[in-house]
Write a protein that holds these residues in place. Structure first.
Motif, PDB file in Angstrom:
ATOM      1  N   GLY A  17      54.668 -28.892  31.259  1.00  0.00           N
ATOM      2  CA  GLY A  17      55.933 -29.208  30.592  1.00  0.00           C
ATOM      3  C   GLY A  17      56.288 -28.192  29.531  1.00  0.00           C
ATOM      4  N   ALA A  18      55.880 -26.932  29.746  1.00  0.00           N
ATOM      5  CA  ALA A  18      55.992 -25.904  28.708  1.00  0.00           C
ATOM      6  C   ALA A  18      57.353 -25.216  28.663  1.00  0.00           C
ATOM      7  CB  ALA A  18      54.898 -24.854  28.902  1.00  0.00           C
ATOM      8  N   GLY A  19      58.274 -25.647  29.503  1.00  0.00           N
ATOM      9  CA  GLY A  19      59.566 -24.970  29.558  1.00  0.00           C
ATOM     10  C   GLY A  19      60.505 -25.304  28.426  1.00  0.00           C
ATOM     11  N   GLN A  20      60.247 -26.391  27.708  1.00  0.00           N
ATOM     12  CA  GLN A  20      61.134 -26.784  26.622  1.00  0.00           C
ATOM     13  C   GLN A  20      60.435 -27.811  25.737  1.00  0.00           C
ATOM     14  OE1 GLN A  20      64.611 -28.925  28.016  1.00  0.00           O
ATOM     15  NE2 GLN A  20      63.428 -30.168  29.448  1.00  0.00           N
ATOM     16  N   GLY A  21      61.072 -28.133  24.628  1.00  0.00           N
ATOM     17  CA  GLY A  21      60.642 -29.236  23.779  1.00  0.00           C
ATOM     18  C   GLY A  21      59.214 -29.135  23.288  1.00  0.00           C
ATOM     19  N   ILE A  22      58.502 -30.251  23.355  1.00  0.00           N
ATOM     20  CA  ILE A  22      57.139 -30.323  22.840  1.00  0.00           C
ATOM     21  C   ILE A  22      56.213 -29.375  23.593  1.00  0.00           C
ATOM     22  CG2 ILE A  22      55.119 -31.823  22.607  1.00  0.00           C
ATOM     23  CD1 ILE A  22      57.112 -34.138  22.059  1.00  0.00           C
ATOM     24  N   GLY A  23      56.335 -29.325  24.915  1.00  0.00           N
ATOM     25  CA  GLY A  23      55.472 -28.444  25.696  1.00  0.00           C
ATOM     26  C   GLY A  23      55.635 -26.986  25.305  1.00  0.00           C
ATOM     27  N   GLU A  24      56.861 -26.554  25.094  1.00  0.00           N
ATOM     28  CA  GLU A  24      57.100 -25.179  24.660  1.00  0.00           C
ATOM     29  C   GLU A  24      56.470 -24.927  23.294  1.00  0.00           C
ATOM     30  OE1 GLU A  24      60.739 -22.179  23.321  1.00  0.00           O
ATOM     31  OE2 GLU A  24      61.220 -24.061  24.340  1.00  0.00           O
ATOM     32  N   ALA A  25      56.641 -25.889  22.376  1.00  0.00           N
ATOM     33  CA  ALA A  25      56.070 -25.738  21.039  1.00  0.00           C
ATOM     34  C   ALA A  25      54.546 -25.649  21.092  1.00  0.00           C
ATOM     35  CB  ALA A  25      56.501 -26.896  20.147  1.00  0.00           C
ATOM     36  N   VAL A  26      53.924 -26.443  21.967  1.00  0.00           N
ATOM     37  CA  VAL A  26      52.467 -26.398  22.115  1.00  0.00           C
ATOM     38  C   VAL A  26      52.036 -25.042  22.660  1.00  0.00           C
ATOM     39  CG1 VAL A  26      50.504 -27.336  23.397  1.00  0.00           C
ATOM     40  CG2 VAL A  26      52.176 -28.882  22.372  1.00  0.00           C
ATOM     41  N   ALA A  27      52.709 -24.564  23.709  1.00  0.00           N
ATOM     42  CA  ALA A  27      52.357 -23.271  24.295  1.00  0.00           C
ATOM     43  C   ALA A  27      52.464 -22.157  23.257  1.00  0.00           C
ATOM     44  CB  ALA A  27      53.255 -22.974  25.491  1.00  0.00           C
TER      45      ALA A  27
END
Length: 261
Positions: A17-27
Motif C-alpha cells: 500500500g506504498a503508493g499513497q497515504g500511510i503506506g507512502e509515509a512508511v516507505a
C-alpha cells in the motif's frame, strides 16, 4: 565524534500500500532511516514516483496486487533474490467500502476481506517462512481503531481490520520463540484520501475532530487529525531494535479517540 549509522541501515523492508497515504509515509521513513525498501502497490504510479525520487537502490517499486496468491509468493522470493534478505514487513494495503450492512454487496464484503485480511495473511505467511529460518525479523500490520469500536457504515472494514489484528497477534505468538516479532499499529482518523472519501461537506473534518453524537462517535481529544507520518513513526519504532522486547502489541495512534482503558 563518528557519525552514527542510520537506525535501519543494512535492513530490507517490504511495505504494501506504498503508493499513497500511510503506506507512502512508511516507505519514505524507513528509507530515510537507512532501510532498502520494496514499495508495493497494485497501482504503479505512486510507487514509481517514489522510486524515481529516491533511486531504486533505496526504494524499489513493485506493482503487485496482494490478493494474488502466486504474485505474493513471487514478490517475496524476488525481494530476497534481488534486494536482500527480508527483515521487515509492513502490511498497509487496505480498502474501504463504506455502506450500511443492509445495503452492503457480497462483492464489497469479499473485496474488503481479500485485501485487508487475506492479503495480510498471505504476505505475512510468506515473510514468516523466510524470517523464522533466520531467527529474526519484524512484521507490523497497520490495522484501525475501528477494529475495536463499532462504526456505523463501516462493518466490512472494521471486521476485516479486526481479523487482521488478531491474526497478527496469533502469528506473533507462534513466531516468538523464533525471534520474529509481530505487532499492530491502529490509526484513528488520518488525513488521507481514504479518510476524505467519507467527507460529504465542508464541515465533515470538524465533525471528525469534535465528535458527532448522532453517529455515536466521540471526537479526538488531541484536537487534530493524524497525519500519515504520525502513523509511520509508530511503525518505524516497532520495527526497530528499540522495540526488541515488544511483540503481539496493538499500538493505537488515534489522538485518544477510542478512550481506551
Amino acid at each position: 565524534m563518528r557519525e552514527r549509522e542510520p537506525e535501519l541501515a543494512g535492513r530490507t523492508a517490504l511495505v504494501t500500500g506504498a503508493g499513497q497515504g500511510i503506506g507512502e509515509a512508511v516507505a519514505r521513513l524507513l528509507a530515510d532511516q537507512g532501510a532498502s525498501v520494496v514499495a508495493v502497490d497494485r497501482a504503479a504510479d505512486g510507487i514509481a514516483a517514489l522510486e524515481a525520487e529516491y533511486g531504486s537502490d533505496r526504494i524499489a517499486a513493485r506493482a503487485v496486487d496482494v490478493t494474488d496468491h502466486a504474485a505474493v509468493d513471487r514478490l517475496v522470493e524476488e525481494t530476497e533474490r534481488t534486494v536482500g534478505e527480508l527483515d521487515i514487513l509492513v502490511n498497509v494495503a487496505g480498502v474501504l467500502r463504506p455502506s450500511r450492512v443492509v445495503d452492503l454487496t457480497d462483492e464489497d464484503w469479499d473485496d474488503t476481506f481479500a485485501v485487508n485480511s487475506t492479503g495480510v495473511f498471505r504476505l505475512s505467511r510468506a515473510a514468516a517462512r523466510k524470517m523464522t529460518a533466520r531467527g529474526a525479523g519484524s512484521i507490523v500490520t497497520v490495522g484501525s481503531n475501528a477494529a475495536g469500536v463499532p462504526r456505523a457504515g463501516m462493518a466490512a472494514y472494521a471486521a476485516s481490520k479486526a481479523a487482521a489484528t488478531l491474526f497478527t497477534k496469533c502469528l506473533g505468538l507462534e513466531l516468538a520463540r523464533s525471534g520474529v516479532r509481530c505487532n499492530v499499529v491502529s490509526p484513528g482518523s488520518t488525513d488521507t484520501a481514504m479518510q476524505r472519501q467519507l467527507w460529504s461537506d465542508p464541515e465533515a473534518r470538524s465533525r471528525v475532530i469534535d465528535g458527532e453524537p448522532s453517529a455515536y462517535r466521540v471526537g479526538i481529544p488531541l484536537g487534530r487529525l493524524a497525519e500519515p507520518v504520525d502513523v509511520a513513526e509508530a511503525v518505524a519504532f516497532l520495527v526497530s531494535d528499540r522495540a526488541r522486547h515488544i511483540t503481539m502489541h496493538d499500538l493505537y495512534v488515534d489522538g485518544g479517540a477510542t478512550l481506551r482503558v
